[in-house]
Design a protein around this motif. Structure first.
Motif, PDB file in Angstrom:
ATOM      1  N   ARG A   1      38.642  33.431  39.493  1.00  0.00           N
ATOM      2  CA  ARG A   1      39.775  33.308  38.569  1.00  0.00           C
ATOM      3  C   ARG A   1      40.065  34.647  37.891  1.00  0.00           C
ATOM      4  O   ARG A   1      41.214  35.035  37.721  1.00  0.00           O
ATOM      5  CB  ARG A   1      39.502  32.234  37.524  1.00  0.00           C
ATOM      6  N   GLU A   2      39.004  35.371  37.531  1.00  0.00           N
ATOM      7  CA  GLU A   2      39.159  36.682  36.889  1.00  0.00           C
ATOM      8  C   GLU A   2      39.839  37.666  37.836  1.00  0.00           C
ATOM      9  O   GLU A   2      40.736  38.411  37.441  1.00  0.00           O
ATOM     10  CB  GLU A   2      37.784  37.214  36.460  1.00  0.00           C
ATOM     11  N   ARG A   3      39.440  37.665  39.083  1.00  0.00           N
ATOM     12  CA  ARG A   3      40.037  38.583  40.064  1.00  0.00           C
ATOM     13  C   ARG A   3      41.493  38.265  40.349  1.00  0.00           C
ATOM     14  O   ARG A   3      42.277  39.138  40.670  1.00  0.00           O
ATOM     15  CB  ARG A   3      39.252  38.531  41.379  1.00  0.00           C
ATOM     16  N   SER A   4      41.838  36.989  40.243  1.00  0.00           N
ATOM     17  CA  SER A   4      43.210  36.604  40.558  1.00  0.00           C
ATOM     18  C   SER A   4      44.120  36.669  39.313  1.00  0.00           C
ATOM     19  O   SER A   4      45.269  36.261  39.376  1.00  0.00           O
ATOM     20  CB  SER A   4      43.236  35.196  41.135  1.00  0.00           C
ATOM     21  N   GLY A   5      43.578  37.138  38.209  1.00  0.00           N
ATOM     22  CA  GLY A   5      44.378  37.270  36.995  1.00  0.00           C
ATOM     23  C   GLY A   5      44.642  35.932  36.317  1.00  0.00           C
ATOM     24  O   GLY A   5      45.643  35.765  35.649  1.00  0.00           O
TER      25      GLY A   5
ATOM     26  N   ALA B   1      29.964  30.201  38.257  1.00  0.00           N
ATOM     27  CA  ALA B   1      30.111  31.661  38.206  1.00  0.00           C
ATOM     28  C   ALA B   1      31.108  32.129  39.262  1.00  0.00           C
ATOM     29  O   ALA B   1      31.951  32.992  38.992  1.00  0.00           O
ATOM     30  CB  ALA B   1      28.759  32.335  38.414  1.00  0.00           C
ATOM     31  N   HIS B   2      31.025  31.555  40.454  1.00  0.00           N
ATOM     32  CA  HIS B   2      31.958  31.915  41.528  1.00  0.00           C
ATOM     33  C   HIS B   2      33.392  31.597  41.126  1.00  0.00           C
ATOM     34  O   HIS B   2      34.305  32.401  41.341  1.00  0.00           O
ATOM     35  CB  HIS B   2      31.586  31.181  42.819  1.00  0.00           C
ATOM     36  N   MET B   3      33.597  30.439  40.508  1.00  0.00           N
ATOM     37  CA  MET B   3      34.945  30.058  40.085  1.00  0.00           C
ATOM     38  C   MET B   3      35.459  30.996  38.992  1.00  0.00           C
ATOM     39  O   MET B   3      36.636  31.377  39.006  1.00  0.00           O
ATOM     40  CB  MET B   3      34.939  28.603  39.596  1.00  0.00           C
TER      41      MET B   3
END
Length: 113
Positions: free
Chosen positions: A103-107, A97-99
């Motif tokens: 990844r979502e936040r970094s686009g 979940a953290h990954m």
């Protein structure tokens, strides 16, 4: 048939190892840290179980699917493997979940640790 539950736990643990290796979630990311976290988690829950057994809250259920091997009164061998699976699963889900969130936040770009 007395080993069926233990076999199912071992197969499930094997699945956790495969997922961990594939996505470098826990042991395949930071093995020393993972070992410490897993040992502390399992030890915590074993102590929790022993306290519950001592207070008469927890007891061993009778079933033909278990080995019948007890590590302590009312503490079956399978319980340690179940607790290991529980802790390993939790850490794989947490790291996965953290990954995904990272990844979502970094686009979609991979971030350095």
């Amino acid at each position: 048939m007395g080993i069926l539950y233990l076999a199912a736990l071992l197969v499930s643990l094997g699945g956790m190892v495969v997922l961990d290796r594939r996505f470098r979630l826990f042991f395949f990311d930071r093995p020393v840290r993972a070992a410490v976290v897993l040992l502390v988690g399992v030890a915590f829950f074993v102590v929790w179980d022993l306290l519950g057994i001592g207070l008469g809250i927890f007891f061993r259920g009778e079933t033909d699917f278990m080995t019948g091997i007890l590590l302590a009164p009312e503490l079956p061998l399978e319980e340690v493997f179940f607790l290991t699976l529980l802790c390993y699963l939790t850490m794989n889900v947490f790291r996965g979940a953290h990954m995904l969130v990272t990844r979502e936040r970094s686009g979609g770009r991979k971030e350095a640790r």
